[in-house]
Scaffold this motif. Sequence first.
Motif, PDB file in Angstrom:
ATOM      1  N   LYS A   1       1.082 -23.631  -5.081  1.00 31.36           N
ATOM      2  CA  LYS A   1       1.001 -22.660  -6.177  1.00 31.36           C
ATOM      3  C   LYS A   1       2.394 -22.177  -6.544  1.00 31.36           C
ATOM      4  N   SER A   2       2.552 -21.727  -7.792  1.00 33.68           N
ATOM      5  CA  SER A   2       3.878 -21.295  -8.210  1.00 33.68           C
ATOM      6  C   SER A   2       4.214 -19.957  -7.575  1.00 33.68           C
ATOM      7  N   ALA A   3       5.524 -19.756  -7.342  1.00 31.63           N
ATOM      8  CA  ALA A   3       5.954 -18.505  -6.704  1.00 31.63           C
ATOM      9  C   ALA A   3       5.567 -17.308  -7.558  1.00 31.63           C
ATOM     10  N   ALA A   4       5.666 -17.479  -8.897  1.00 30.78           N
ATOM     11  CA  ALA A   4       5.373 -16.350  -9.781  1.00 30.78           C
ATOM     12  C   ALA A   4       3.937 -15.883  -9.639  1.00 30.78           C
ATOM     13  N   ASN A   5       3.047 -16.843  -9.340  1.00 30.17           N
ATOM     14  CA  ASN A   5       1.642 -16.489  -9.277  1.00 30.17           C
ATOM     15  C   ASN A   5       1.169 -16.121  -7.882  1.00 30.17           C
ATOM     16  N   ALA A   6       2.063 -16.207  -6.913  1.00 29.82           N
ATOM     17  CA  ALA A   6       1.624 -15.977  -5.539  1.00 29.82           C
ATOM     18  C   ALA A   6       1.081 -14.567  -5.366  1.00 29.82           C
ATOM     19  N   ILE A   7      -0.036 -14.482  -4.685  1.00 31.96           N
ATOM     20  CA  ILE A   7      -0.636 -13.172  -4.439  1.00 31.96           C
ATOM     21  C   ILE A   7      -0.392 -12.795  -2.988  1.00 31.96           C
ATOM     22  N   PRO A   8       0.152 -11.625  -2.745  1.00 31.32           N
ATOM     23  CA  PRO A   8       0.399 -11.210  -1.371  1.00 31.32           C
ATOM     24  C   PRO A   8      -0.890 -10.797  -0.695  1.00 31.32           C
ATOM     25  N   GLU A   9      -0.806 -10.543   0.577  1.00 31.35           N
ATOM     26  CA  GLU A   9      -1.961 -10.006   1.294  1.00 31.35           C
ATOM     27  C   GLU A   9      -2.370  -8.699   0.637  1.00 31.35           C
ATOM     28  N   MET A  10      -3.649  -8.336   0.794  1.00 30.53           N
ATOM     29  CA  MET A  10      -4.103  -7.066   0.223  1.00 30.53           C
ATOM     30  C   MET A  10      -3.235  -5.940   0.755  1.00 30.53           C
ATOM     31  N   GLY A  11      -2.830  -5.057  -0.121  1.00 27.87           N
ATOM     32  CA  GLY A  11      -2.013  -3.940   0.308  1.00 27.87           C
ATOM     33  C   GLY A  11      -0.527  -4.246   0.198  1.00 27.87           C
ATOM     34  N   GLY A  12      -0.175  -5.494  -0.131  1.00 29.35           N
ATOM     35  CA  GLY A  12       1.226  -5.848  -0.292  1.00 29.35           C
ATOM     36  C   GLY A  12       1.800  -5.159  -1.516  1.00 29.35           C
ATOM     37  N   ALA A  13       3.119  -5.101  -1.606  1.00 28.39           N
ATOM     38  CA  ALA A  13       3.718  -4.359  -2.715  1.00 28.39           C
ATOM     39  C   ALA A  13       4.620  -5.244  -3.557  1.00 28.39           C
ATOM     40  N   ARG A  14       4.379  -6.525  -3.513  1.00 31.16           N
ATOM     41  CA  ARG A  14       5.245  -7.431  -4.218  1.00 31.16           C
ATOM     42  C   ARG A  14       5.027  -7.350  -5.744  1.00 31.16           C
ATOM     43  N   VAL A  15       6.085  -7.471  -6.470  1.00 33.56           N
ATOM     44  CA  VAL A  15       5.995  -7.442  -7.926  1.00 33.56           C
ATOM     45  C   VAL A  15       6.164  -8.865  -8.437  1.00 33.56           C
TER      46      VAL A  15
ATOM     47  N   GLN B   1     -11.460   3.055  -6.191  1.00 34.88           N
ATOM     48  CA  GLN B   1     -10.110   3.519  -5.842  1.00 34.88           C
ATOM     49  C   GLN B   1      -9.347   2.444  -5.060  1.00 34.88           C
ATOM     50  N   ALA B   2     -10.024   1.778  -4.141  1.00 30.76           N
ATOM     51  CA  ALA B   2      -9.372   0.723  -3.362  1.00 30.76           C
ATOM     52  C   ALA B   2      -8.998  -0.458  -4.261  1.00 30.76           C
ATOM     53  N   ILE B   3      -9.864  -0.743  -5.222  1.00 28.02           N
ATOM     54  CA  ILE B   3      -9.577  -1.847  -6.156  1.00 28.02           C
ATOM     55  C   ILE B   3      -8.352  -1.493  -7.012  1.00 28.02           C
ATOM     56  N   LEU B   4      -8.322  -0.268  -7.486  1.00 28.88           N
ATOM     57  CA  LEU B   4      -7.169   0.160  -8.293  1.00 28.88           C
ATOM     58  C   LEU B   4      -5.887   0.143  -7.469  1.00 28.88           C
ATOM     59  N   LYS B   5      -6.006   0.576  -6.228  1.00 35.25           N
ATOM     60  CA  LYS B   5      -4.827   0.587  -5.345  1.00 35.25           C
ATOM     61  C   LYS B   5      -4.310  -0.843  -5.166  1.00 35.25           C
ATOM     62  N   TRP B   6      -5.223  -1.760  -4.958  1.00 37.23           N
ATOM     63  CA  TRP B   6      -4.827  -3.172  -4.830  1.00 37.23           C
ATOM     64  C   TRP B   6      -4.131  -3.641  -6.112  1.00 37.23           C
ATOM     65  N   ALA B   7      -4.708  -3.279  -7.246  1.00 42.08           N
ATOM     66  CA  ALA B   7      -4.140  -3.722  -8.528  1.00 42.08           C
ATOM     67  C   ALA B   7      -2.728  -3.173  -8.726  1.00 42.08           C
ATOM     68  N   VAL B   8      -2.544  -1.907  -8.377  1.00 37.84           N
ATOM     69  CA  VAL B   8      -1.223  -1.295  -8.520  1.00 37.84           C
ATOM     70  C   VAL B   8      -0.227  -1.956  -7.573  1.00 37.84           C
ATOM     71  N   ASP B   9      -0.645  -2.141  -6.328  1.00 40.85           N
ATOM     72  CA  ASP B   9       0.246  -2.785  -5.349  1.00 40.85           C
ATOM     73  C   ASP B   9       0.616  -4.192  -5.786  1.00 40.85           C
ATOM     74  N   ARG B  10      -0.329  -4.864  -6.350  1.00 43.19           N
ATOM     75  CA  ARG B  10      -0.105  -6.269  -6.708  1.00 43.19           C
ATOM     76  C   ARG B  10       0.682  -6.423  -8.009  1.00 43.19           C
ATOM     77  N   PHE B  11       0.372  -5.591  -9.007  1.00 37.89           N
ATOM     78  CA  PHE B  11       0.902  -5.886 -10.343  1.00 37.89           C
ATOM     79  C   PHE B  11       1.878  -4.860 -10.923  1.00 37.89           C
ATOM     80  N   ALA B  12       1.887  -3.632 -10.431  1.00 37.93           N
ATOM     81  CA  ALA B  12       2.818  -2.651 -11.001  1.00 37.93           C
ATOM     82  C   ALA B  12       4.251  -3.149 -10.792  1.00 37.93           C
ATOM     83  N   PRO B  13       5.161  -2.946 -11.737  1.00 37.72           N
ATOM     84  CA  PRO B  13       5.003  -2.155 -12.953  1.00 37.72           C
ATOM     85  C   PRO B  13       4.473  -2.944 -14.153  1.00 37.72           C
ATOM     86  N   LYS B  14       3.832  -4.069 -13.887  1.00 35.16           N
ATOM     87  CA  LYS B  14       3.279  -4.867 -14.987  1.00 35.16           C
ATOM     88  C   LYS B  14       1.774  -4.665 -15.111  1.00 35.16           C
TER      89      LYS B  14
END
Length: 252
Positions: free
Chosen positions: A1-15, A43-56
């Motif tokens: 998979k491409s690096a740009a699309n890589a998804i970290p473990e749940m709770g990760g903070a990668r942008v 709330q947990a789903i939103l937290k995951w989304a923020v950790d995964r995708f913020a600031p995008k």
Amino acid sequence: KSAANAIPEMGGARVAEPPLEPTPEFLAELQRESDALENETPQAILKWAVDRFAPKFTMATAFGPEGMTIIHMLAEIAPETPVFNLETGYQFQETLQLRETVLERYGITVEYKYPEQTVEEFEAANHGPVYLTDPNRCCFERKLRVLHQAARGWHAWASAIRRDQSEDRARAPIVGWDKKFQLVKISPLANWTKNDVWSLIMKEKIPYNPLHDQGYPSIGCQPCTRSVLPGEDERSGRWSGFQKTECGLHSS
Ligand code: SF4
């Protein structure tokens, strides 16, 4: 998979860096994440989304009860999340007032996104209100086109849909690829019922549109929304008289 699309473990903070591409690998990853989040709280789903995708990560809202519920949750989890509203020029005054209430209550400034033409210019160019003759085109010009523009540059957005709202929405994943707008769509309330939403609104005193107390279960633009009678379908007050129940934002 491409690096740009890589998804970290749940709770990760990668942008992630742009652009996200819906490669088969990425879609499979999204599916796995969606399955893993299936029994999590909004709330947990939103937290995951923020950790995964913020600031995008962003959210569009029409200030409905579900949207207000998500704003309330975001205010606790990530109040810096950009939120915007499609200001068609035809919204109810009560809806516009909610934007001010959100600012006062949560300190969140909901940004208006406007069509290119003002209502006056739009109606003058079309010999009158387009919602009277061709609401699909009116929604396309004043909502969809604006939303396509507003979606550019983001990697993910929160959606306020619930699966029990319609047959189309019943298939919505918690996390999925939004083909129409080319970004990841996260639906933290997918598994909630209307009752769940209103219970939280009452418990937490979340602000909501006062028109809901006046017989308007579903609120869109003023010219295309009427109150409904007890027993009528919730969305029967939208585009009444036309074969139309969706503005096209969520349909596939
Ligand atoms: Fe136009 Fe009505 Fe659609 Fe609003 S809901 S954009 S007024 S057709």
